[in-house]
Design a protein around this motif. Structure first.
Motif, PDB file in Angstrom:
ATOM      1  N   CYS A 143      -2.900   1.417  10.082  1.00 62.29           N
ATOM      2  CA  CYS A 143      -2.385   0.329   9.157  1.00 62.29           C
ATOM      3  C   CYS A 143      -2.942  -1.075   9.515  1.00 62.29           C
ATOM      4  O   CYS A 143      -3.112  -1.739   8.801  1.00 62.29           O
ATOM      5  CB  CYS A 143      -0.879   0.489   9.437  1.00 62.29           C
ATOM      6  N   LEU A 144      -3.245  -0.911  10.666  1.00 63.98           N
ATOM      7  CA  LEU A 144      -4.107  -2.326  11.232  1.00 63.98           C
ATOM      8  C   LEU A 144      -5.353  -2.608  10.413  1.00 63.98           C
ATOM      9  O   LEU A 144      -5.959  -3.217   9.913  1.00 63.98           O
ATOM     10  CB  LEU A 144      -4.235  -2.449  12.807  1.00 63.98           C
ATOM     11  N   LEU A 145      -6.021  -1.256  10.231  1.00 65.01           N
ATOM     12  CA  LEU A 145      -7.320  -1.051   9.814  1.00 65.01           C
ATOM     13  C   LEU A 145      -7.178  -1.309   8.380  1.00 65.01           C
ATOM     14  O   LEU A 145      -8.025  -2.072   7.576  1.00 65.01           O
ATOM     15  CB  LEU A 145      -7.942   0.129  10.175  1.00 65.01           C
ATOM     16  N   LEU A 146      -6.076  -0.801   7.793  1.00 64.65           N
ATOM     17  CA  LEU A 146      -5.904  -1.122   6.295  1.00 64.65           C
ATOM     18  C   LEU A 146      -5.595  -2.381   5.793  1.00 64.65           C
ATOM     19  O   LEU A 146      -6.128  -2.970   4.843  1.00 64.65           O
ATOM     20  CB  LEU A 146      -4.802  -0.168   5.832  1.00 64.65           C
ATOM     21  N   ALA A 147      -4.750  -3.101   6.822  1.00 61.12           N
ATOM     22  CA  ALA A 147      -4.571  -4.655   6.538  1.00 61.12           C
ATOM     23  C   ALA A 147      -5.756  -5.306   6.675  1.00 61.12           C
ATOM     24  O   ALA A 147      -5.932  -6.637   5.984  1.00 61.12           O
ATOM     25  CB  ALA A 147      -3.425  -5.064   7.720  1.00 61.12           C
ATOM     26  N   PHE A 148      -6.779  -5.078   7.650  1.00 59.81           N
ATOM     27  CA  PHE A 148      -7.931  -5.825   7.707  1.00 59.81           C
ATOM     28  C   PHE A 148      -8.890  -5.428   6.325  1.00 59.81           C
ATOM     29  O   PHE A 148      -9.302  -6.703   6.044  1.00 59.81           O
ATOM     30  CB  PHE A 148      -8.454  -5.429   9.087  1.00 59.81           C
ATOM     31  N   THR A 149      -9.057  -4.289   6.252  1.00 58.84           N
ATOM     32  CA  THR A 149     -10.067  -3.915   5.199  1.00 58.84           C
ATOM     33  C   THR A 149      -9.712  -4.327   3.665  1.00 58.84           C
ATOM     34  O   THR A 149     -10.398  -4.242   2.994  1.00 58.84           O
ATOM     35  CB  THR A 149     -10.208  -2.353   5.380  1.00 58.84           C
ATOM     36  N   THR A 150      -8.258  -4.296   3.319  1.00 57.74           N
ATOM     37  CA  THR A 150      -7.807  -4.538   2.187  1.00 57.74           C
ATOM     38  C   THR A 150      -7.537  -6.291   2.036  1.00 57.74           C
ATOM     39  O   THR A 150      -6.813  -6.410   0.970  1.00 57.74           O
ATOM     40  CB  THR A 150      -6.639  -3.548   1.796  1.00 57.74           C
ATOM     41  N   SER A 151      -7.416  -6.747   3.055  1.00 52.48           N
ATOM     42  CA  SER A 151      -7.323  -8.421   2.848  1.00 52.48           C
ATOM     43  C   SER A 151      -5.765  -8.519   2.444  1.00 52.48           C
ATOM     44  O   SER A 151      -4.991  -8.382   3.289  1.00 52.48           O
ATOM     45  CB  SER A 151      -8.224  -8.827   1.980  1.00 52.48           C
ATOM     46  N   SER A 152      -5.468  -9.196   1.389  1.00 50.96           N
ATOM     47  CA  SER A 152      -4.127  -9.769   1.054  1.00 50.96           C
ATOM     48  C   SER A 152      -3.323  -8.509   0.462  1.00 50.96           C
ATOM     49  O   SER A 152      -2.228  -8.931  -0.002  1.00 50.96           O
ATOM     50  CB  SER A 152      -4.539 -10.602  -0.083  1.00 50.96           C
ATOM     51  N   TRP A 153      -3.736  -7.384   0.545  1.00 50.48           N
ATOM     52  CA  TRP A 153      -3.052  -6.400  -0.202  1.00 50.48           C
ATOM     53  C   TRP A 153      -1.953  -5.720   1.060  1.00 50.48           C
ATOM     54  O   TRP A 153      -2.522  -5.289   1.943  1.00 50.48           O
ATOM     55  CB  TRP A 153      -3.731  -5.179  -0.706  1.00 50.48           C
ATOM     56  N   ALA A 154      -0.745  -5.840   0.533  1.00 49.40           N
ATOM     57  CA  ALA A 154       0.304  -5.492   1.626  1.00 49.40           C
ATOM     58  C   ALA A 154       0.436  -3.976   1.773  1.00 49.40           C
ATOM     59  O   ALA A 154       0.281  -3.254   0.791  1.00 49.40           O
ATOM     60  CB  ALA A 154       1.666  -5.963   0.845  1.00 49.40           C
ATOM     61  N   ILE A 155       0.800  -3.705   3.103  1.00 49.75           N
ATOM     62  CA  ILE A 155       0.823  -2.238   3.230  1.00 49.75           C
ATOM     63  C   ILE A 155       2.161  -1.663   2.886  1.00 49.75           C
ATOM     64  O   ILE A 155       3.171  -2.299   3.371  1.00 49.75           O
ATOM     65  CB  ILE A 155       0.720  -2.110   4.737  1.00 49.75           C
ATOM     66  N   PRO A 156       2.189  -0.694   1.958  1.00 51.28           N
ATOM     67  CA  PRO A 156       3.479  -0.239   1.344  1.00 51.28           C
ATOM     68  C   PRO A 156       4.287   0.534   2.601  1.00 51.28           C
ATOM     69  O   PRO A 156       3.928   1.494   3.159  1.00 51.28           O
ATOM     70  CB  PRO A 156       3.088   0.645   0.431  1.00 51.28           C
ATOM     71  N   ALA A 157       5.452  -0.315   2.868  1.00 52.66           N
ATOM     72  CA  ALA A 157       6.486   0.223   3.880  1.00 52.66           C
ATOM     73  C   ALA A 157       7.519   1.139   3.087  1.00 52.66           C
ATOM     74  O   ALA A 157       7.799   0.917   1.811  1.00 52.66           O
ATOM     75  CB  ALA A 157       7.415  -0.784   4.586  1.00 52.66           C
ATOM     76  N   PHE A 158       7.993   2.026   3.868  1.00 51.94           N
ATOM     77  CA  PHE A 158       9.038   3.114   3.139  1.00 51.94           C
ATOM     78  C   PHE A 158      10.314   2.491   2.823  1.00 51.94           C
ATOM     79  O   PHE A 158      10.654   1.866   3.746  1.00 51.94           O
ATOM     80  CB  PHE A 158       9.077   4.444   3.902  1.00 51.94           C
ATOM     81  N   SER A 159      10.776   2.835   1.990  1.00 50.65           N
ATOM     82  CA  SER A 159      12.047   2.261   1.546  1.00 50.65           C
ATOM     83  C   SER A 159      12.895   2.932   0.239  1.00 50.65           C
ATOM     84  O   SER A 159      12.364   3.781   0.031  1.00 50.65           O
ATOM     85  CB  SER A 159      12.079   0.474   1.065  1.00 50.65           C
ATOM     86  N   LEU A 160      13.965   2.742   0.251  1.00 47.56           N
ATOM     87  CA  LEU A 160      14.916   3.464  -0.620  1.00 47.56           C
ATOM     88  C   LEU A 160      14.805   2.671  -2.085  1.00 47.56           C
ATOM     89  O   LEU A 160      14.782   1.785  -2.206  1.00 47.56           O
ATOM     90  CB  LEU A 160      16.452   3.355  -0.370  1.00 47.56           C
ATOM     91  N   SER A 161      14.813   3.482  -2.996  1.00 49.86           N
ATOM     92  CA  SER A 161      14.712   3.218  -4.309  1.00 49.86           C
ATOM     93  C   SER A 161      16.083   2.580  -4.717  1.00 49.86           C
ATOM     94  O   SER A 161      17.178   3.061  -4.187  1.00 49.86           O
ATOM     95  CB  SER A 161      14.240   4.215  -5.397  1.00 49.86           C
ATOM     96  N   ASP A 162      15.851   1.773  -5.786  1.00 47.37           N
ATOM     97  CA  ASP A 162      17.162   1.247  -6.323  1.00 47.37           C
ATOM     98  C   ASP A 162      18.118   2.345  -6.881  1.00 47.37           C
ATOM     99  O   ASP A 162      17.795   3.350  -7.289  1.00 47.37           O
ATOM    100  CB  ASP A 162      16.781   0.301  -7.571  1.00 47.37           C
ATOM    101  N   GLY A 163      19.556   2.295  -6.364  1.00 52.94           N
ATOM    102  CA  GLY A 163      20.413   3.264  -6.830  1.00 52.94           C
ATOM    103  C   GLY A 163      20.500   4.203  -5.886  1.00 52.94           C
ATOM    104  O   GLY A 163      21.483   5.099  -6.024  1.00 52.94           O
TER     105      GLY A 163
END
Length: 259
Positions: free
Chosen positions: A127-147
């Motif tokens: 994820c560090l490598l993804l953060a560096f190579t994709t610049s401003s694009w956020a790393i998608p964290a896992f979360s529960l969907s609405d509802g």
């Protein structure tokens, strides 16, 4: 008349703690490095697919196209990650798999801890490598969907991880697996891809604490993060116990410590 334990084994009685010397054994260190690299490759491909889909389409990873992309990327990525480390570490690439094999007596506690540390580090570095190579694009964290509430999500993760670890046992661990062991990496990848299609729109379909840990750490998003640990650990442990109790005969089977 067959002995009672010929039909109902007690895998928990075979759980081995091991000792701290395993942390310095060359074989264990090589296995941990293999787990680190495999998890890095898997998380980089899986999380990267979500970032790429968002960049190309502007849609959320939980959209129909995003679920298909995530399913394919994770299935292919896990197939490769398991295949390249299977002969070194057993190809766990997942703390829930490691725990499931531990409760079945197929890996010691200390080696399991070493594996899990390596898996978490591999995910964080990916994820560090993804953060560096994709610049401003956020790393998608896992979360529960609405509802989606906490407890249904928790059960969802348990069920999906149960299917994954059960598949690992049936195709890679069972001493009677025979030639089916050849397709173990692809079977394991396929069940993860299928589960993402089933549960991705609800919980993100982690099935893997390491996969959830890296994005949460880099984005510092910890809301309901415990679900992505507790659910997979419970599901993996149940799968290990169920398979060992009902399907593995220990009259002629010794635990494979490399798993």
């Amino acid at each position: 008349m067959p002995a009672p334990n010929e039909y109902f084994n007690t895998p928990l009685s075979r759980v081995a703690v091991g000792n701290t010397s395993e942390f310095s054994q060359p074989g264990a260190i090589k296995a941990a490095v293999a787990e680190f690299i495999s998890t890095l490759i898997f998380v980089f491909a899986g999380s990267g697919s979500g970032i790429a889909y968002n960049k190309v389409t502007g849609n959320a990873p939980t959209s129909p196209g995003g679920l298909i992309a995530a399913s394919v990327a994770h299935a292919f990525g896990l197939f490769v990650a398991v295949a390249i480390s299977a002969n070194i570490s057993g190809g766990h690439v997942n703390p829930a798999v490691t725990f499931g094999l531990f409760v079945g007596g197929n890996i010691t506690l200390f080696r399991g801890i070493l594996y899990i540390i390596a898996q978490l580090l591999g995910s964080a570095v990916a994820c560090l490598l993804l953060a560096f190579t994709t610049s401003s694009w956020a790393i998608p964290a896992f979360s529960l969907s609405d509802g989606v509430s906490i407890w249904p999500a928790f059960v969802f993760e348990i069920v999906m991880t149960f299917g994954l670890v059960y598949t690992v046992y049936a195709t890679a661990v069972d001493p009677k697996k025979g030639e089916i062991g050849i397709i173990a990496p692809i079977a394991i990848g396929f069940i993860v891809g299928a589960n993402i299609l089933a549960g991705g729109a609800f919980t993100g379909a982690s099935m893997n604490p390491a996969v959830a840990f890296g994005p949460a750490l880099i984005s510092f998003t910890w809301t309901n993060h415990w679900i992505y640990w507790a659910g997979p650990i419970v599901g993996g442990g149940l799968a290990g116990i169920v398979y060992e109790v009902f399907f593995v005969s220990h009259s002629s089977y010794e635990p494979v410590q490399e798993f």
